[in-house]
Structure formats: structure tokens, C-alpha cells
Design a protein around this motif. Sequence first.
Motif, PDB file in Angstrom:
ATOM      1  N   PHE A  24       0.831  -1.207   0.000  1.00 26.67           N
ATOM      2  CA  PHE A  24       0.000   0.000   0.000  1.00 26.67           C
ATOM      3  C   PHE A  24       0.862   1.252   0.000  1.00 26.67           C
ATOM      4  O   PHE A  24       1.349   1.666   1.046  1.00 26.67           O
ATOM      5  N   PRO A  51      10.528  12.618   9.484  1.00 24.29           N
ATOM      6  CA  PRO A  51      10.771  11.236   9.871  1.00 24.29           C
ATOM      7  C   PRO A  51       9.543  10.353   9.621  1.00 24.29           C
ATOM      8  O   PRO A  51       8.406  10.807   9.790  1.00 24.29           O
ATOM      9  N   GLY A  52       9.778   9.135   9.202  1.00 32.74           N
ATOM     10  CA  GLY A  52       8.693   8.161   9.076  1.00 32.74           C
ATOM     11  C   GLY A  52       7.733   8.423   7.936  1.00 32.74           C
ATOM     12  O   GLY A  52       6.642   7.852   7.892  1.00 32.74           O
ATOM     13  N   THR A  53       8.093   9.288   6.986  1.00 30.75           N
ATOM     14  CA  THR A  53       7.166   9.582   5.893  1.00 30.75           C
ATOM     15  C   THR A  53       7.326   8.588   4.735  1.00 30.75           C
ATOM     16  O   THR A  53       6.668   8.723   3.713  1.00 30.75           O
ATOM     17  N   GLY A  54       8.204   7.626   4.906  1.00 27.85           N
ATOM     18  CA  GLY A  54       8.321   6.588   3.883  1.00 27.85           C
ATOM     19  C   GLY A  54       9.337   6.911   2.800  1.00 27.85           C
ATOM     20  O   GLY A  54       9.226   6.410   1.683  1.00 27.85           O
ATOM     21  N   VAL A  73      10.973   3.744   1.965  1.00 28.20           N
ATOM     22  CA  VAL A  73      10.012   2.918   1.235  1.00 28.20           C
ATOM     23  C   VAL A  73       9.951   3.348  -0.236  1.00 28.20           C
ATOM     24  O   VAL A  73       9.982   2.522  -1.144  1.00 28.20           O
ATOM     25  N   GLU A  95      18.890   8.490   2.922  1.00 25.33           N
ATOM     26  CA  GLU A  95      19.564   9.231   4.005  1.00 25.33           C
ATOM     27  C   GLU A  95      20.621  10.174   3.433  1.00 25.33           C
ATOM     28  O   GLU A  95      21.729  10.291   3.967  1.00 25.33           O
ATOM     29  N   GLN A 124      17.198  15.720   9.885  1.00 22.79           N
ATOM     30  CA  GLN A 124      17.779  14.548  10.537  1.00 22.79           C
ATOM     31  C   GLN A 124      19.282  14.463  10.294  1.00 22.79           C
ATOM     32  O   GLN A 124      19.881  13.415  10.449  1.00 22.79           O
ATOM     33  N   ARG A 156      12.033   7.693  16.434  1.00 20.78           N
ATOM     34  CA  ARG A 156      12.106   6.255  16.120  1.00 20.78           C
ATOM     35  C   ARG A 156      10.936   5.513  16.753  1.00 20.78           C
ATOM     36  O   ARG A 156      10.699   4.355  16.465  1.00 20.78           O
TER      37      ARG A 156
HETATM   38  N1  ATP Z   1       2.585   3.444   2.297  1.00 26.90           N
HETATM   39  C1  ATP Z   1       2.883   2.884   3.450  1.00 26.90           C
HETATM   40  N2  ATP Z   1       2.045   1.996   4.008  1.00 26.90           N
HETATM   41  C2  ATP Z   1       2.325   1.432   5.190  1.00 26.90           C
HETATM   42  N3  ATP Z   1       3.426   1.672   5.893  1.00 26.90           N
HETATM   43  C3  ATP Z   1       4.298   2.548   5.380  1.00 26.90           C
HETATM   44  C4  ATP Z   1       4.082   3.198   4.141  1.00 26.90           C
HETATM   45  N4  ATP Z   1       5.114   4.014   3.907  1.00 26.90           N
HETATM   46  C5  ATP Z   1       5.948   3.878   4.947  1.00 26.90           C
HETATM   47  N5  ATP Z   1       5.458   3.001   5.824  1.00 26.90           N
HETATM   48  C6  ATP Z   1       6.062   2.575   7.095  1.00 26.90           C
HETATM   49  O1  ATP Z   1       6.413   3.737   7.816  1.00 26.90           O
HETATM   50  C7  ATP Z   1       7.616   3.542   8.514  1.00 26.90           C
HETATM   51  C8  ATP Z   1       8.600   4.612   8.106  1.00 26.90           C
HETATM   52  O2  ATP Z   1       8.968   4.436   6.727  1.00 26.90           O
HETATM   53  P1  ATP Z   1      10.425   4.795   6.221  1.00 26.90           P
HETATM   54  O3  ATP Z   1      11.443   4.176   7.108  1.00 26.90           O
HETATM   55  O4  ATP Z   1      10.485   4.540   4.771  1.00 26.90           O
HETATM   56  O5  ATP Z   1      10.391   6.350   6.480  1.00 26.90           O
HETATM   57  P2  ATP Z   1      11.562   7.401   6.342  1.00 26.90           P
HETATM   58  O6  ATP Z   1      10.933   8.644   5.847  1.00 26.90           O
HETATM   59  O7  ATP Z   1      12.689   6.828   5.561  1.00 26.90           O
HETATM   60  O8  ATP Z   1      11.951   7.540   7.872  1.00 26.90           O
HETATM   61  P3  ATP Z   1      13.187   8.243   8.601  1.00 26.90           P
HETATM   62  O9  ATP Z   1      13.595   9.412   7.792  1.00 26.90           O
HETATM   63  O10 ATP Z   1      12.602   8.647   9.915  1.00 26.90           O
HETATM   64  O11 ATP Z   1      14.238   7.209   8.776  1.00 26.90           O
HETATM   65  C9  ATP Z   1       8.075   2.128   8.186  1.00 26.90           C
HETATM   66  O12 ATP Z   1       7.592   1.251   9.179  1.00 26.90           O
HETATM   67  C10 ATP Z   1       7.374   1.838   6.890  1.00 26.90           C
HETATM   68  O13 ATP Z   1       7.172   0.457   6.701  1.00 26.90           O
END
Ligand code: ATP
Length: 711
Positions: A249, A273-276, A279, A460, A491, A691
Motif C-alpha cells: 500500500f 521522519p517516518g514519511t516513507g 520505502v 539518508e 535529521q 524512532r
Molecule cells: N505506504 C505505506 N504503508 C504502510 N506503511 C508505510 C508506508 N510508507 C511507509 N510506511 C512505514 O512507515 C515507517 C517509516 O517508513 P520509512 O522508514 O520509509 O520512512 P523514512 O521517511 O525513511 O523515515 P526516517 O527518515 O525517519 O528514517 C516504516 O515502518 C514503513 O514500513
Amino acid sequence: MPRLAIDATCLPQYDRLDRPTRERLAAITRKFRELPLPALLSHPDLRIRELPEGQDPRIRTFRISDSWTGVLLAPESGETFLLVHLLPRENAEQWAADQRHDVNRVMGTLERRNATALAQHTAAPATPPAPTRPALFSDISDEALRQLGVDSETIAFCRTLTSREELVDWSPAIPQDQYEVLLHLLDGMPVDQVMREVVQPRRALSGGSVASDDYDTAIRNTRHRVMLVDDDADIEEVLGREFDAWRVFLHPTQRTLAYRPVFNGPVLVHGGPGTGKTVVALHRVKYLAEHLPLGGRILLTSFTNALVEAVRRDLALLLDEELRADVDVITADKLALDIVREEWPEVSLRPESDTRGLFANVVSKHSLPWSADFVFQEYRHVVMAQDITTVDGYLDPDARRGRSRPLTVDERREVWHAIATARALMRRTKQLSALELHAEATRILNARTEKPYTNVVVDEGQDLHPAQWRTLRAAVAPGPNDMFIAGDNRQRIYDNTVSFRQLGINVVGRSYPLRMNYRTTTEILTWAEQIMQGEDAGLGMDAAEPAGVTRSLLQGAPPVLYGAPDAAAELVALARQVRSWLAKGIAPGDICVTARTRRGVTEVVSALRRHGIPAARFNPQQHTVDDSADAVRVTTMHGVKGLEFRAVAVTGVTATALPLMDHVTSPDLDENQHRSDLAAQRSLLYVACTRAREALYVSWHGDPSPFLPLR
Ligand SMILES: Nc1ncnc2c1ncn2[C@@H]1O[C@H](COP(=O)(O)OP(=O)(O)OP(=O)(O)O)[C@@H](O)[C@H]1O
């Protein structure tokens, strides 16, 4: 023949089904695909039932077992069935009756709302809007809201609310895509930006507006919540394997970035942070690997060995072995070493501590009036950052732009001489610092017409040094889809800043924000954002657009903050907190405790063990712990970069430890560097706190760190 789609809501429920129930569900869904609609609906074994008169005729329930009921959306037209929910039998009918599924005509998606609850509230709000507080969105016209895909019913509902908290409380009942629009508006995003960032990506995927009765198309367009099952796939196979939602998804913005066929040059994906971001980078690699020309290769890189290991593991979940064979997952430093070794096989990487030692020797031998740190910083932040190779280059008035401590021309000559001596020594011993390796690798790559990679994907990115960027830039020919970069300036926890423009990485017009956080609850995120308030986001990569605010759809408890009188009391309180998480059923391995220093890590491990709690030092590089896997992870604040845990305790956030002045350039040495180092330490706290997925605990002893928001 009918096709089957599965709503994301079913996934956590599927985990709760026992084996026979799963088998029965699989048998039923096979029938969904084998029989034509009328035969299916009247099949005696399936007991597919409509809801009572007057309720949504498209929604049916069916019996899975004595205790479980399935809810199905079976549109009158089209061929796609949506498995909407799996529920205990006693709740299913009521739940189904309360929900309504509509096509959002503007965004082309399928949406669900708790129609009963929303209608009741709109007719008679529990707390009518106070005359002193304006209703939400009073400055935005109905027409503007409608253009953003917010329908009249939701508009009428919103006009009864007066606070953000109320809206958030109602979020499970509001159509999901509309809720996202509303949340962004509420946080001050202008209407045209919401159109661009929230509505357009959905429209782009659906190819324009969709008729209100075209459920079939809408289901297919809702890939951020709906999984389409291949015709020959078995539901058990689809749902039974270890499930990670991120693999299936993608948010519409994530999908449009990861799966866009062509970007006409480097792309920057930035977001909190955590915006995927990771992913998206992984899915981009998937797309590129699936479309790789014969003989092509992809580089996926991240900042540290630990992060590279993490993305390598995740890529294996997304891409089969054959495609993975075309992808190198390595750090930029490893790439540089490999390239240089092709021409100079005996060369090795000199650890940073050795390089600093070398500079200390040179400075003392030359009896220079500057500290070794100062000369090392000139080397790192001026000479290597700009790839200066001659004394004239260093004497150029622009070379030291941004350095606050002035040097006369004669002084510069002296500093240059020291640096050149250290560099020559590195070459003579064939032990090059990482930066030196990059400078060499860049020269080698620039001289070659054949580049090693077809595409370079960087995660990163905020922490990379300009010399590392130069290697990456030189490793791929400029052109469409050459570089895909993910990062977040806020970050940035190391001391590098870069200007993409100067490095020939032109992301202007191709810089895209991600704004929805999938990891952290709103409560933790909102608190953590205060750590960064007022901090200049322009450091790190020079993103075309400053980072915006990040939102989460998740809710939970606020962070717990505790100031202990002394170090011993802080450890006792930590043990109490960890025990309470364990008592709530959080597995030890889902809990992480960070300390500011390595010594702090050792102290935490022994303190937790003394209190009978299994704890072990965590090695993020291998994702391993010292002894048992079933232990609370303890690591430094740097060690948790890029990772996540259900519960996180950030300890030792004491005034003397954060900032840790040993790691901050003295203002006498360089005022700007001093500020930049302080900002990196502030980011370190921000990174550690973000985190946490569900629970965050932050503690200190004595005076708290000035970075802590304590109001
Ligand atoms: N579309 C999505 N559906 C479900 N879960 C998602 C989705 N996108 C991201 N996630 C989940 O959100 C969390 C954060 O994703 P990710 O590590 O890619 O973020 P990030 O922006 O790289 O984070 P950071 O910069 O904080 O390290 C992970 O657990 C990931 O599996």
C-alpha cells in the motif's frame, strides 16, 4: 470473471483467524472468482446476505465460520469484489450497516465513512460550536472544499467542529482521502498546495474524475488501501506470508514518485521522519530494476553500513533474487574503495581516527599555531568539500566562504602546506582517508566514458559529504532517471553540508515533499517537532523547498518525560518504565533504549539486567544483540538512525550530554561550524525520539538538555 480485491482493514484481522477459518475463507474467495455474480450471490453454501432494507445494497455479509463474518462490497456494475472487513460475527452486521462506501469523484478513489455517526453528529452536535470560536475552515468556501474532493456531507459535518482535536477524534469516521485534505488545510497549507500535493497525485493515478457509480474503477484506483489479488493467486498465499503493508500500500504521492517512468534528471524526495522516504527509494529501485536495459546496473546506497544492511534486507522482501542481482547495495565509501582498487589494488581505507592522528602529527611537527582540529576541519570542510587540488585553489578568496575564522594569505599557505603533507603521507602509505578515496574515485570515474551504473538511488542523503556526492554523481551518466535521492535535512546528525547545484546535481523542479508519517503517533510527533522549532532547515542538502510539517494519522499516548535527581535514580526510573511496557505486552525486542555515549549504553544494559530485565547491546549493523534475541535493545543515539521500535526510551538527555561539547567545534575555532555542529546534536535528539512508533519516554538527570521542549 469477477476479480477480488482486499481492503487493508482485513490484514490485522486475518492474523487473528485460526487455521481452519483461514482455509474456509480461502475456499470462499476462490468461489468469488469462479462463479458469475448471480450464481455467487445465491449460492447456498456461502450464505451471502444483503443488509436490511434501506441500507447500502452493495454491501453483503457472508459467513466464514461460527464466529467470523466477512463483509463484502459487491458493486452492481463491474467485476471487482472488495473484501472490506473480517469481523467477529456479533459485530459484523452493525458495523456494515453503519458504513457507507462512495466513489470520491474528484480524486477517483473509493472511500468509506461511518455514515450513521457523522449524520447523527451533523444533525445534533454533542457540543454545539461555541459562538466565541469560529467553526473549522470558516475561511475556506464550500466551493473550494468541493474542488479538493471534500463532499457536501463532510463539509456540513466539518462546519460543526471548532478544534483540530475534534477533527482528529473523528478521523476514523471521515472518508480517508478527504480527512487528509482537511488535516493539511487545518495546519495552514494553502488550498492550491493541497490541490497539488494531495489531490493531484490521486487524480494522476486515476487519470481524472470517476463517475459516482463506477466502483470498479475506484477500487482499482485506491491502491493505497486496497490490494488487487492476481487472478490465479490464492488468498492464503497473499495474506498468509509475513505481511508488511509498505510493500503493497503506497500513499498516492509515494506511488507517483516511485513508479513514474521518467524523471528528466536527479530527483530529491524529502520529508520528515517516518514519511516513507526509504520505502519510496526501495520501490523506485524495484521499478528501475524491472525496466533495466540489458547490461544495466543500479546502485542503492545509504549513509552507514548499518543502514545499507537494513535496506538490503528490505529490498529482499520487495524484489526477487534475479532482479536483485542487478542491484549493488553498498555505501558510497565502499563504492569509492572498489573503484580506486581497480586501478590501485594495494590501497586501503584509513579509519577516521587515524586520519585525525595523522593531522595531529603534522601540526605538531610543523609547530603550527592552530590546533590539529582546526587544520583537519580546513581539510574536510574546505579542501575536500570543494575538491581543491592546488595552493592557488586554496588561496582563492571564495574558497573559504562560510568559514568564520579569517586566515591571511601567508597563513593559508602554511595551512595548505600542512594539509598537502598529510595528503602526501596518506598516498605514500597507500592508506587513504574516505574523503581521499572519493576524490580519487571521482577522477577515475570522470575519465571513463562507461559509467558503472544506469541509475543511482540514495537514501539518508542528508549526511553525505560533498566528496561522496561527487563519486555518486560520477558513477552514473547525467540523463533521465540518473539519480533518485531521499533525505531529510532536519535529521542531519553528521557535520556535512552540501550544495547540490555546485555538485552538478540539479534537482530544481524535481524536489518533492512527503508529508504523511506512517510510523509515529501524532502525540509523539507533535512533541518531537518542537525540538526542531526555529532550527534552520537549510543545512545539509540544499533542498529547493524547506521541509514542511509532517502529519500522522496514528494516535496514542503523549511522551513521558522524567527528570531524575541523579544518574542512579534515572536508571531506576528507566527500569520501571521498561517493565511497564513489558507488562503491556510489548516484546523485549520491540523496545529500544538509547544512551548518549557508549559508556551510557553499558550502564543501561547492566542496570536493566540488575532489575531482572533481559537487555543487550544492539548492533544495528547486523541487527544483532549480544546474547539473546529476546532482549531489550540498548544502543547509542547515533545507532538508531533509520530504525524504528514500538517503544523507545531516550535516556541521558542531560545538559552536559546534549550537546556533548567534545563533539562540537569551539566557536573560537569557527563560529559557523560551531552552529552547524550544535544543530546536528539537536537533530540527534530529534532522530532518536522519532524512532518510536507507539511509546516514547525521555529522561535526564540534573539539568535537562536545552534542546528538550519542556513546556
Ligand atoms: N505506504 C505505506 N504503508 C504502510 N506503511 C508505510 C508506508 N510508507 C511507509 N510506511 C512505514 O512507515 C515507517 C517509516 O517508513 P520509512 O522508514 O520509509 O520512512 P523514512 O521517511 O525513511 O523515515 P526516517 O527518515 O525517519 O528514517 C516504516 O515502518 C514503513 O514500513
